[in-house]
Design a protein around this motif. Structure first.
Motif, mmCIF file in Angstrom:
data_model
loop_
_atom_site.group_PDB
_atom_site.id
_atom_site.type_symbol
_atom_site.label_atom_id
_atom_site.label_comp_id
_atom_site.label_asym_id
_atom_site.label_seq_id
_atom_site.Cartn_x
_atom_site.Cartn_y
_atom_site.Cartn_z
ATOM 1 N N PRO A 87 77.655 17.611 -24.079
ATOM 2 C CA PRO A 87 78.535 16.820 -23.211
ATOM 3 C C PRO A 87 79.706 17.633 -22.644
ATOM 4 N N ALA A 88 80.203 18.609 -23.388
ATOM 5 C CA ALA A 88 81.324 19.412 -22.897
ATOM 6 C C ALA A 88 80.906 20.231 -21.680
ATOM 7 N N SER A 89 79.700 20.757 -21.696
ATOM 8 C CA SER A 89 79.204 21.542 -20.572
ATOM 9 C C SER A 89 79.078 20.676 -19.326
ATOM 10 N N ARG A 90 78.591 19.475 -19.479
ATOM 11 C CA ARG A 90 78.448 18.567 -18.342
ATOM 12 C C ARG A 90 79.815 18.152 -17.805
ATOM 13 N N ARG A 91 80.756 17.928 -18.698
ATOM 14 C CA ARG A 91 82.105 17.533 -18.296
ATOM 15 C C ARG A 91 82.791 18.664 -17.533
ATOM 16 N N ILE A 92 82.621 19.890 -17.992
ATOM 17 C CA ILE A 92 83.219 21.048 -17.309
ATOM 18 C C ILE A 92 82.582 21.225 -15.929
ATOM 19 N N THR A 93 81.275 21.076 -15.840
ATOM 20 C CA THR A 93 80.585 21.221 -14.563
ATOM 21 C C THR A 93 81.080 20.177 -13.559
ATOM 22 N N LYS A 94 81.207 18.946 -13.995
ATOM 23 C CA LYS A 94 81.684 17.888 -13.105
ATOM 24 C C LYS A 94 83.135 18.127 -12.702
ATOM 25 N N SER A 95 83.962 18.579 -13.629
ATOM 26 C CA SER A 95 85.370 18.838 -13.323
ATOM 27 C C SER A 95 85.511 19.960 -12.300
ATOM 28 N N VAL A 96 84.767 21.034 -12.481
ATOM 29 C CA VAL A 96 84.838 22.162 -11.545
ATOM 30 C C VAL A 96 84.336 21.743 -10.167
ATOM 31 N N LEU A 97 83.311 20.920 -10.115
ATOM 32 C CA LEU A 97 82.790 20.444 -8.838
ATOM 33 C C LEU A 97 83.822 19.580 -8.111
ATOM 34 N N ILE A 98 84.523 18.736 -8.830
ATOM 35 C CA ILE A 98 85.547 17.892 -8.223
ATOM 36 C C ILE A 98 86.723 18.734 -7.742
ATOM 37 N N VAL A 99 87.144 19.724 -8.529
ATOM 38 C CA VAL A 99 88.234 20.608 -8.112
ATOM 39 C C VAL A 99 87.821 21.398 -6.869
ATOM 40 N N ALA A 100 86.583 21.864 -6.820
ATOM 41 C CA ALA A 100 86.101 22.591 -5.651
ATOM 42 C C ALA A 100 86.102 21.696 -4.417
ATOM 43 N N THR A 101 85.751 20.434 -4.583
ATOM 44 C CA THR A 101 85.760 19.497 -3.460
ATOM 45 C C THR A 101 87.180 19.283 -2.942
ATOM 46 N N VAL A 102 88.143 19.171 -3.843
ATOM 47 C CA VAL A 102 89.539 19.004 -3.434
ATOM 48 C C VAL A 102 90.024 20.238 -2.688
ATOM 49 N N LEU A 103 89.679 21.425 -3.173
ATOM 50 C CA LEU A 103 90.081 22.657 -2.495
ATOM 51 C C LEU A 103 89.441 22.785 -1.114
ATOM 52 N N VAL A 104 88.189 22.416 -0.995
ATOM 53 C CA VAL A 104 87.518 22.460 0.302
ATOM 54 C C VAL A 104 88.168 21.469 1.259
ATOM 55 N N ALA A 105 88.454 20.263 0.779
ATOM 56 C CA ALA A 105 89.106 19.268 1.636
ATOM 57 C C ALA A 105 90.488 19.743 2.070
ATOM 58 N N ALA A 106 91.225 20.370 1.169
ATOM 59 C CA ALA A 106 92.546 20.884 1.524
ATOM 60 C C ALA A 106 92.451 22.005 2.550
ATOM 61 N N SER A 107 91.474 22.871 2.399
ATOM 62 C CA SER A 107 91.353 23.984 3.347
ATOM 63 C C SER A 107 90.853 23.528 4.715
ATOM 64 N N LEU A 108 90.031 22.482 4.755
ATOM 65 C CA LEU A 108 89.543 21.998 6.047
ATOM 66 C C LEU A 108 90.574 21.156 6.793
ATOM 67 N N THR A 109 91.541 20.599 6.084
ATOM 68 C CA THR A 109 92.570 19.775 6.724
ATOM 69 C C THR A 109 93.912 20.488 6.801
ATOM 70 N N ILE A 110 93.931 21.781 6.641
ATOM 71 C CA ILE A 110 95.190 22.525 6.618
ATOM 72 C C ILE A 110 95.929 22.439 7.955
ATOM 73 N N ASP A 111 95.194 22.285 9.049
ATOM 74 C CA ASP A 111 95.846 22.164 10.352
ATOM 75 C C ASP A 111 96.693 20.897 10.459
ATOM 76 N N TRP A 112 96.370 19.887 9.671
ATOM 77 C CA TRP A 112 97.110 18.630 9.721
ATOM 78 C C TRP A 112 98.346 18.651 8.847
ATOM 79 N N TRP A 113 98.247 19.208 7.632
ATOM 80 C CA TRP A 113 99.371 19.109 6.702
ATOM 81 C C TRP A 113 100.221 20.365 6.590
#
Length: 102
Positions: free
Chosen positions: A71-97
Motif C-alpha cells: 500500500p505504501a508504494s501505491r500511495r507514493i505513486t498516486k501522490s507523485v502523480l498528483i504533484v506532477a499534475t499540479v506542477l504541469v497545471a502551474a506551468s501551463l497557466t503561468i501566463d495568467w498568474w
C-alpha cells in the motif's frame, strides 16, 4: 571520471555564463513557443495514462512480491502523480498568474 560527471552540473552553466548566455537571455528564447500546444497535449496524454495505471476502475490482482502489492508504494505513486499534475497545471497557466508577482 565520476567526479567529472558529477561536477558537470556546475561546470556547464559556468561555461555558458562565460560565453554570455545568462538566464535573462535564455528566458527570451521563444523558438519552441509555437509548439506549446503539442507539448501540453502530449503531457496530458502521459498524465492520463498515469492516472489510468494508478487509479484502475477495478481492483487489479497483484503478485505478493510485486511493487503494487504494498500500500505504501501505491500511495507514493498516486501522490507523485498528483504533484506532477499540479506542477504541469502551474506551468501551463503561468501566463495568467505570473504578472501578479511583478
Amino acid at each position: 571520471m565520476g567526479a567529472i560527471l558529477a561536477s558537470s552540473c556546475c561546470v556547464v552553466p559556468l561555461f555558458l555564463v562565460t560565453l554570455g548566455a545568462s538566464g535573462a537571455w535564455i528566458g527570451s528564447l521563444s523558438a519552441l513557443d509555437p509548439y506549446k500546444g503539442y507539448f501540453a497535449l502530449f503531457t496530458f496524454v502521459c498524465l492520463g495514462f498515469g492516472y489510468r495505471q494508478a487509479f484502475p476502475r477495478r481492483e487489479v490482482d497483484c503478485e505478493d512480491a510485486s511493487s503494487c502489492a504494498t500500500p505504501a508504494s501505491r500511495r507514493i505513486t498516486k501522490s507523485v502523480l498528483i504533484v506532477a499534475t499540479v506542477l504541469v497545471a502551474a506551468s501551463l497557466t503561468i501566463d495568467w498568474w505570473a504578472p501578479l508577482f511583478y
